[in-house]
Design an enzyme around this catalytic site. Sequence first.
Site, PDB file in Angstrom:
ATOM      1  N   GLU A   1       0.841  -1.196   0.000  1.00  0.00           N
ATOM      2  CA  GLU A   1       0.000   0.000   0.000  1.00  0.00           C
ATOM      3  C   GLU A   1       0.880   1.251   0.000  1.00  0.00           C
ATOM      4  O   GLU A   1       1.936   1.285   0.621  1.00  0.00           O
ATOM      5  CB  GLU A   1      -0.890  -0.022   1.250  1.00  0.00           C
ATOM      6  CG  GLU A   1      -1.801   1.183   1.408  1.00  0.00           C
ATOM      7  CD  GLU A   1      -2.549   1.172   2.730  1.00  0.00           C
ATOM      8  OE1 GLU A   1      -3.583   1.860   2.831  1.00  0.00           O
ATOM      9  OE2 GLU A   1      -2.099   0.485   3.676  1.00  0.00           O
TER      10      GLU A   1
ATOM     11  N   CYS B   1      -5.503  -2.925   2.532  1.00  0.00           N
ATOM     12  CA  CYS B   1      -5.243  -2.880   3.971  1.00  0.00           C
ATOM     13  C   CYS B   1      -6.483  -3.078   4.847  1.00  0.00           C
ATOM     14  O   CYS B   1      -6.946  -4.187   5.036  1.00  0.00           O
ATOM     15  CB  CYS B   1      -4.524  -1.572   4.301  1.00  0.00           C
ATOM     16  SG  CYS B   1      -3.565  -1.633   5.848  1.00  0.00           S
TER      17      CYS B   1
ATOM     18  N   LYS C   1      -9.785   2.564  -2.102  1.00  0.00           N
ATOM     19  CA  LYS C   1      -9.997   1.942  -0.799  1.00  0.00           C
ATOM     20  C   LYS C   1     -11.326   2.388  -0.197  1.00  0.00           C
ATOM     21  O   LYS C   1     -11.578   3.575  -0.040  1.00  0.00           O
ATOM     22  CB  LYS C   1      -8.838   2.316   0.121  1.00  0.00           C
ATOM     23  CG  LYS C   1      -8.857   1.686   1.500  1.00  0.00           C
ATOM     24  CD  LYS C   1      -7.604   2.137   2.268  1.00  0.00           C
ATOM     25  CE  LYS C   1      -7.505   1.501   3.638  1.00  0.00           C
ATOM     26  NZ  LYS C   1      -6.290   1.980   4.352  1.00  0.00           N
TER      27      LYS C   1
END
Length: 265
Positions: free
Chosen positions: A43, A143, A109
């Site tokens: 990331e 994540c 995300k």
Amino acid sequence: MQPLRISLVQGATRWHDAAANRAYYGDLVRGLKGQGDLVVLPETFLSGFTNETLGNAETMDGEGLRWLRALAGDVGATITGSLVVREGERCVNRLVWMRPDGSHAQYDKRHLFRMAKEHERYAGGEERLIVELNGWRICPQVCYDLRFPVWLRNRYDRAAQRFDYDLLIFVANWPSARRHPWSTLLRARAIENLSYCVGVNRVGVDGNELHYSGDSAALDFLGQPLVELGAQEQVVTVTLDPVALAAHRERFPAWMDADEFTITR
């Protein structure tokens, strides 16, 4: 589906230094030329996980994306990882799926890590991404998304006679203080979704003095490790077997008892 060769690049991202990260990750990735189909980076691999968005954001026509496009072409493989990207007045934590022909897909995300105030600096995504590579359907995530199984649920489309995906990928900056949840949740997501699962984390210490212990891994559909990385810089290539995956889904069709639901924001 053919066997899929995936390279996990677990690096020590340089803090707020895109040029240094391009050089660093470029060297690691170029060594993989001819070795695989897909290269997975951590990331925010050009900046580190930062809330100083404006000073570290890329644009979709900027140097970072041009570099990534050229790198994918050089090594002849798809490369994925996430970047801080600015679009107008907003910034997103954007996973880019860069193909060697220069085309790309992207995923913003969805789940923003409020404990680090990510939700105050970034806009969240709305759409899950499914991409195809060598006959595999792949769902790449970022994540904190790992903690939300409803968003990640792998469903079976009876009309199309296929699952949403065959491989779930997480790119991460996941601190070592929470390494047990990282490893545990990767296994859970593989098992419950009858899917391979790959997680690529970073190592080292960032500008916020957070320590990262890596623990990147490739897991099979039973949550068993095909490869597990340590706490240092490592680059490892692993091959995923589609025959074994199909046999497990046939032998253990838990998807047939799954609950129906819809996702709302």
